[in-house]
Design a protein around this motif. Sequence first.
Motif, short mmCIF file in Angstrom:
data_model
loop_
_atom_site.label_atom_id
_atom_site.label_comp_id
_atom_site.label_asym_id
_atom_site.label_seq_id
_atom_site.Cartn_x
_atom_site.Cartn_y
_atom_site.Cartn_z
N LYS A 450 -10.75 6.17 -6.87
CA LYS A 450 -9.51 6.38 -5.95
C LYS A 450 -8.49 7.28 -6.54
CE LYS A 450 -11.20 1.48 -5.07
NZ LYS A 450 -10.82 0.41 -4.49
N ASP A 451 -8.93 7.51 -7.64
CA ASP A 451 -7.51 8.49 -8.07
C ASP A 451 -7.61 10.48 -7.17
OD1 ASP A 451 -9.18 8.80 -9.61
OD2 ASP A 451 -8.00 9.14 -11.48
N THR A 452 -9.07 10.22 -6.76
CA THR A 452 -9.36 11.64 -6.61
C THR A 452 -9.22 11.77 -4.76
OG1 THR A 452 -11.53 11.47 -6.12
CG2 THR A 452 -10.71 12.41 -8.05
N PHE A 453 -8.56 13.12 -4.26
CA PHE A 453 -8.15 13.06 -2.80
C PHE A 453 -7.25 12.15 -1.98
CE2 PHE A 453 -13.00 14.59 -4.32
CZ PHE A 453 -13.14 16.03 -3.47
N ARG A 454 -6.57 11.67 -2.62
CA ARG A 454 -5.62 10.24 -2.11
C ARG A 454 -4.63 10.47 -0.60
NH1 ARG A 454 -1.62 8.99 -6.94
NH2 ARG A 454 -1.36 11.48 -7.13
N PHE A 455 -5.00 11.87 0.01
CA PHE A 455 -4.70 12.15 0.67
C PHE A 455 -5.62 11.71 1.93
CE2 PHE A 455 -2.49 14.15 4.60
CZ PHE A 455 -1.50 13.60 4.59
N ALA A 456 -6.86 12.56 1.10
CA ALA A 456 -7.91 11.76 2.69
C ALA A 456 -8.55 10.51 2.57
CB ALA A 456 -8.77 12.96 2.43
N ARG A 457 -7.79 10.30 1.97
CA ARG A 457 -8.07 8.59 1.68
C ARG A 457 -7.14 7.35 2.68
NH1 ARG A 457 -11.85 6.89 -2.10
NH2 ARG A 457 -12.48 9.12 -4.24
N ALA A 458 -5.42 8.53 2.75
CA ALA A 458 -4.85 6.96 3.09
C ALA A 458 -5.14 7.58 4.26
CB ALA A 458 -3.59 7.81 2.55
N MET A 459 -5.24 8.82 5.08
CA MET A 459 -6.15 9.36 6.22
C MET A 459 -7.05 8.61 6.96
SD MET A 459 -3.02 11.40 6.77
CE MET A 459 -2.38 10.29 6.52
N ARG A 460 -7.81 8.45 6.21
CA ARG A 460 -9.23 7.60 6.52
C ARG A 460 -8.55 5.79 6.93
NH1 ARG A 460 -14.52 6.77 2.91
NH2 ARG A 460 -12.86 5.29 1.61
N GLU A 461 -7.75 5.43 6.35
CA GLU A 461 -7.38 4.19 6.15
C GLU A 461 -6.37 4.21 7.17
OE1 GLU A 461 -3.65 1.40 4.43
OE2 GLU A 461 -5.81 1.87 2.95
N ALA A 462 -5.47 5.64 7.86
CA ALA A 462 -4.92 5.26 9.24
C ALA A 462 -6.09 5.21 10.08
CB ALA A 462 -3.55 6.43 8.89
N GLY A 463 -7.42 6.57 10.31
CA GLY A 463 -7.49 6.40 11.33
C GLY A 463 -7.81 8.11 11.63
N PHE A 464 -7.24 9.23 10.67
CA PHE A 464 -7.25 10.05 10.70
C PHE A 464 -7.58 11.37 10.05
CE2 PHE A 464 -2.75 8.62 12.95
CZ PHE A 464 -3.25 9.55 14.05
N LEU A 465 -9.34 10.62 9.79
CA LEU A 465 -9.63 11.41 8.71
C LEU A 465 -10.13 12.15 9.10
CD1 LEU A 465 -10.89 12.35 6.04
CD2 LEU A 465 -13.41 10.55 6.01
N ASP A 466 -10.69 12.45 10.58
CA ASP A 466 -11.40 13.89 11.14
C ASP A 466 -10.39 14.99 11.72
OD1 ASP A 466 -9.68 12.25 12.77
OD2 ASP A 466 -11.10 11.94 14.64
N CYS A 467 -8.72 14.18 11.95
CA CYS A 467 -8.31 15.39 12.48
C CYS A 467 -7.76 16.09 10.65
CB CYS A 467 -6.45 14.67 12.72
SG CYS A 467 -6.65 14.60 14.34
N TYR A 468 -7.70 15.51 9.66
CA TYR A 468 -7.22 16.00 8.41
C TYR A 468 -8.55 17.27 8.06
CZ TYR A 468 -6.80 16.20 3.52
OH TYR A 468 -6.39 16.79 2.18
N THR A 469 -9.99 16.55 7.82
CA THR A 469 -10.72 17.16 7.44
C THR A 469 -11.34 18.71 8.34
OG1 THR A 469 -12.56 16.11 8.66
CG2 THR A 469 -11.94 15.50 6.19
N LEU A 470 -10.48 18.65 10.03
CA LEU A 470 -11.51 19.28 11.12
C LEU A 470 -10.72 20.12 10.79
CD1 LEU A 470 -13.74 17.61 13.21
CD2 LEU A 470 -14.60 19.13 11.40
N ILE A 471 -8.89 19.83 10.77
CA ILE A 471 -7.66 20.90 11.44
C ILE A 471 -7.21 20.82 10.11
CG2 ILE A 471 -5.35 20.82 12.88
CD1 ILE A 471 -6.91 18.30 14.77
#
Length: 523
Positions: A450-471
């Motif tokens: 859980k201490d890896t890819f922390r911003f990606a995890r935050a974006m997943r919880e916020a519902g923006f994992l698609d925006c983070y990974t693709l943009i």
Amino acid sequence: MRPSWIQCLFTVLLTCSVGLKMSYAQKKIDPIIPDAEKRKVIRAQHLYNEFRIAKGEEILKDLCRTHSFIPYYHEALVQMQRQVLRQIPEATEQVKQYQTPMPGTDKANQISDSLDIDQDSVKTTRKAKQQEVEWDGFDTGVRKVDIKKKEVMDVEAEGVITEAVVTIDSTLFKEEPLLQSDENGFEVIIPTKDKSLKKELKGISELNEIPYQRYLDDFIQNCRRATLQVAYADSASRYLREFLVDTLSPDVWVSDQAFAMYQNALEAWADGAENVAMTTLQNTLSTAPNYYSANILLGDMAYHRGIDSLAFVNYIAAALLQKNRPEPYERMYKLHYRKGKYEDAAAAMIQAISRYPQQNYFTALGTMVQKGGKVFQSQWIRREVYPLSFRANYFEISVDEHSPWWFYQMADQDVRMYADSAGLLQPNIRTSERYLEVYAWNKMLDSTAKDTFRFARAMREAGFLDCYTLITCFHQDLYEQYHDLTVREPQKVKDYFYLLINWDDRKFDKIRKKYFPETKPKK
């Protein structure tokens, strides 16, 4: 033949400089480049100028391998390769021109595709320019043409770095070489002691022998590798769009009359008749209102003369004509920036990123956000592997099970039967995700600490994992998925950038402190 859309689009960008002498990439890495390595880059430049292209590239490719996370070397390589790509067709055309047999011969089909040029005699030639690579680093900006000098130049623009350009100096022959017919009826040059001429002819020969498509493929691979490994590969990012996305001219339908008027406007501007040039373009648009390049050009001319309202109208018209191209929004960014409207400038740059997320656009957005007193971080991270693709049945880069990206790659096995070549997933029983990239990231996040890819995890919880990974983590291989997202959910994209820009605000304290507990409270 009419120029391509790239030539038309960048024929004239008559904009005023608003800042940077160097690109963001150069500022970041110049202090850490050892003198010994800089000398290697200079050596590579000299080899290019001597048309020993393969030797020059060997040096730069070795530097890229040794210092894979430093953009300086990647940029040097792709810039120089881009210059070679520009020169190959011209060299080939000139060789063909002088390989035409004289009347009365029957050996027209016996011409070799390559030239044999030595120090004592020259078999064939062209009327050519000496082209030398001069690379000053990353003096980047919006490209324009100084029409009076007939050469490509750069205009510096704060934050807007469209290309780290390798400049070409051209020196015409001082006098025309003498030609005569050989025993086979071909034109040949009378042997000369002119060293510059011999060098020129040798250059033509070397360029003519380079297989264009193979060289282009290698160039594209180097651009892909650069954008995989570094965040500020500004030139590589733009070249990928130029060669893989915006490949069709938006003005292919334009009449000969409209095109001639467009050229007349360019010539009038070059002669200093600015009013005539603008009037000619306005008349052009009255007969061909959907002429994209003419709208861009008139906007640029108006911007240059400080007629901001007219510039804005034409940039908007261009944006409506070509909804997937970022250039009109890039121009509007500069327009708003000059007027001190930093929020509007940031909004225009977000629109540009929503058309194509060139790496330098994030730098430009950060500049505007900082003008508003905020600290902007794009949250880009380096990848160990290329994005998953079902266009091939192998991984270009494979990692072992000790890498978190191993779990990313294993997602390939789960949904291969449901994905098309673009990476869009069909409805299936395994996942409700629409994008292969998002599915693979989810699997990696579920399978790693859980201490890896922390911003990606935050974006997943916020519902923006698609925006983070693709943009934010965009790579050219993801273009189809990225484009689908930005077209289908434009408001979500805007909301994502709002979160990025305001990530340090109190409203995001809860999720930020959950994934970044060491964050200091905002004063």
